[in-house]
Design an enzyme around this catalytic site. Structure first.
Site, mmCIF file in Angstrom:
data_model
loop_
_atom_site.group_PDB
_atom_site.id
_atom_site.type_symbol
_atom_site.label_atom_id
_atom_site.label_comp_id
_atom_site.label_asym_id
_atom_site.label_seq_id
_atom_site.Cartn_x
_atom_site.Cartn_y
_atom_site.Cartn_z
ATOM 1 N N LYS A 107 0.810 -1.220 0.000
ATOM 2 C CA LYS A 107 0.000 0.000 0.000
ATOM 3 C C LYS A 107 0.843 1.270 0.000
ATOM 4 C CE LYS A 107 -4.464 -1.472 1.726
ATOM 5 N NZ LYS A 107 -4.325 -2.916 2.008
ATOM 6 N N GLU A 129 -9.644 7.644 3.617
ATOM 7 C CA GLU A 129 -10.491 6.845 4.490
ATOM 8 C C GLU A 129 -9.813 5.493 4.646
ATOM 9 O OE1 GLU A 129 -10.797 4.647 1.384
ATOM 10 O OE2 GLU A 129 -11.635 6.615 1.020
ATOM 11 N N SER A 395 1.708 -9.880 -0.637
ATOM 12 C CA SER A 395 1.376 -8.456 -0.573
ATOM 13 C C SER A 395 1.729 -7.778 0.744
ATOM 14 C CB SER A 395 -0.113 -8.252 -0.872
ATOM 15 O OG SER A 395 -0.906 -9.061 -0.015
HETATM 16 C C1 LIG Z 1 -5.093 -3.958 1.621
HETATM 17 C C2 LIG Z 1 -4.375 -5.220 1.380
HETATM 18 C C3 LIG Z 1 -4.732 -6.107 0.335
HETATM 19 C C4 LIG Z 1 -5.929 -5.909 -0.537
HETATM 20 O O1 LIG Z 1 -5.952 -4.762 -1.299
HETATM 21 P P1 LIG Z 1 -5.674 -4.760 -2.853
HETATM 22 O O2 LIG Z 1 -6.003 -3.379 -3.271
HETATM 23 O O3 LIG Z 1 -6.572 -5.780 -3.498
HETATM 24 O O4 LIG Z 1 -4.250 -5.099 -3.063
HETATM 25 C C5 LIG Z 1 -3.956 -7.234 0.136
HETATM 26 N N1 LIG Z 1 -2.902 -7.507 0.923
HETATM 27 C C6 LIG Z 1 -2.538 -6.705 1.929
HETATM 28 C C7 LIG Z 1 -1.365 -7.079 2.763
HETATM 29 C C8 LIG Z 1 -3.252 -5.533 2.193
HETATM 30 O O5 LIG Z 1 -2.883 -4.744 3.213
#
Ligand SMILES: *Cc1c(COP(=O)(O)O)cnc(C)c1O
Length: 418
Positions: A107, A129, A395
């Site tokens: 993010k 938000e 992610s």
């Molecule tokens: C917020 C988040 C997601 C999901 O959001 P996307 O916009 O689909 O990437 C996935 N993995 C993590 C670790 C997150 O914090």
């Protein structure tokens, strides 16, 4: 709406994707996308679109962004071979480590890029938000770094559930505003942030956290997250000497996945799979698998797929991972699904938890519950592709998920004994 029904139309749309023709001048990705926002916000979106087109293509802006990505975010993030998962699952598993990025997930790539864009556009403050708080923390950090005051709207209920993230945001200098209206969660927080933006659309910049919303947000977020796939593609070629046979990422709003996928869309030999939250099952309200179970409609500024009932009411969603618990998905995913370039599957809560356990024990990495959905998808893929290469988008890190993991994995008898 110009639907994509025939094979010829699908082929033409894929050629348009590969030629970079989406979003088109109306902000559409084939039939999806667009800008369904209140009249009062149209000029602000138009200004943002002009600014984004200009600055994202500006060499000096890119140079400054790349320097910050390196010096502050910690890019490039590692590409890690996962030898133990590979042995267990029977395929060659590689992990793109966004968990190692500053603040613990992908993010930050978007938050930093948009905060820098806001500066160039002359904004005096940022509003955002947040639901689970991860985007709020990334925003707060990016705004501190860039030197802009930041206000984060958060549902009062979410603030109770995510108290540590509220503290992190405040330490990082953000003002966190509790939203007590509506459902007291993300939906109400979005309404409040938009209200704030309408009040001063030139001095305030609205920093959106996923590849959703009215045009140009899905485009901006994709451009800022595409660094994940560009790095991963080069790293795979260097380390493995070949592209992966499959690419797998989790899909909430769709930002880490579109970021990983984008550089590979033209690689016809790469099987691309988006994993959605299957939650507790296929019934309405039991999951957050928008592409798999959703139907077209308008939510939060764009025409895409969404989870709705027969009457078009947006559905409550469920996922064990807060970051995937959203009833919509970015319009580019809706297009990629409709032309068949990306396949979307579900992984349920139990499969995700099992993937957390395996990744912890075998690789010494505690993945986010969101990312664990991608890992479980990779395990399933590996079962029918012995020896092949699979690249998984990790992610984020799972430290934030300890409250959930304490009540689930750690509450199981064999774990409690350790
Ligand atoms: C917020 C988040 C997601 C999901 O959001 P996307 O916009 O689909 O990437 C996935 N993995 C993590 C670790 C997150 O914090």
């Amino acid at each position: 709406m110009n639907a994509i029904d025939t094979a010829a139309e699908r082929e033409r749309a894929l050629a348009d994707v590969l030629a970079g023709r989406y979003p088109d001048e109306r902000g559409r990705y084939g039939p999806f996308g667009g800008r369904y926002v209140p009249e009062t916000l149209i000029p602000a979106h138009e200004r943002l679109e002009r600014g984004a087109r200009r600055w994202l293509a500006d060499a000096a802006f890119q140079a400054e962004l790349n320097q910050e990505l390196r010096d502050w975010v910690g890019r490039p993030t590692a590409l890690s071979p996962a030898p133990h998962l590979s042995r267990r699952w029977g395929a060659q598993v590689w992990l793109k480590r966004e968990d190692l990025a500053h603040t613990g997930a992908h993010k930050i790539n978007n938050a930093l890029g948009q905060a820098m864009l806001a500066r160039r556009l002359g904004a005096r403050r940022i509003v955002a938000e947040t639901g689970a708080g991860q985007h709020g923390v990334a925003c707060a950090a990016a705004c501190a770094r860039v030197g802009l005051p930041c206000t984060v709207y958060m549902g009062a209920l979410d603030m109770e559930r995510q108290a540590p993230n509220v503290g992190r945001m405040r330490l990082l200098g953000a003002k966190v505003v509790a939203v007590n209206s509506g459902d007291r969660t993300l939906r109400a927080a979005i309404d409040e942030a938009l209200r704030d933006w309408v009040a001063d659309p030139t001095g305030t910049y609205y920093l959106l956290g996923s590849a959703v919303g009215g045009h140009p947000y899905p485009y901006i977020v994709r451009e800022l997250q595409a660094v994940i796939g560009r790095e991963a593609r080069a790293q795979m070629l260097e380390r493995a000497g070949a592209l992966p046979d499959a690419l797998i990422a989790c899909v909430g709003g769709g930002s880490n996945s579109i970021g990983l996928f984008h550089a590979f869309l033209g690689d016809a030999g790469v099987d691309i799979i988006g994993v959605e939250a299957g939650g507790r099952g296929a019934a309405l309200g039991e999951n957050a698998a928008t592409v798999v179970y959703g139907r077209p409609g308008v939510l939060h500024g764009s025409y895409s797929l969404l989870l709705q009932d027969r009457h078009g009411q947006i559905q409550e969603t469920h996922s064990i991972s807060a970051g995937l618990d959203y009833p919509g998905v970015g319009p580019e995913h809706a297009l990629l699904a409709s032309i068949g370039r990306v396949r979307y599957e579900t992984v349920d809560d139990g499969e995700a938890l099992e993937a957390v356990r395996e990744c912890c024990r075998l690789e010494g990495i505690l993945p986010a519950l969101e990312s664990a959905h991608a890992l479980a998808g990779a395990r399933r893929w590996a079962a029918t592709h012995a020896g092949a290469r699979v690249l998984v988008g990790l992610s984020g890190r799972g430290d934030k998920d300890m409250p959930t993991l304490s009540q689930t994995l750690l509450a199981q008898p064999d774990e409690a004994q350790r």
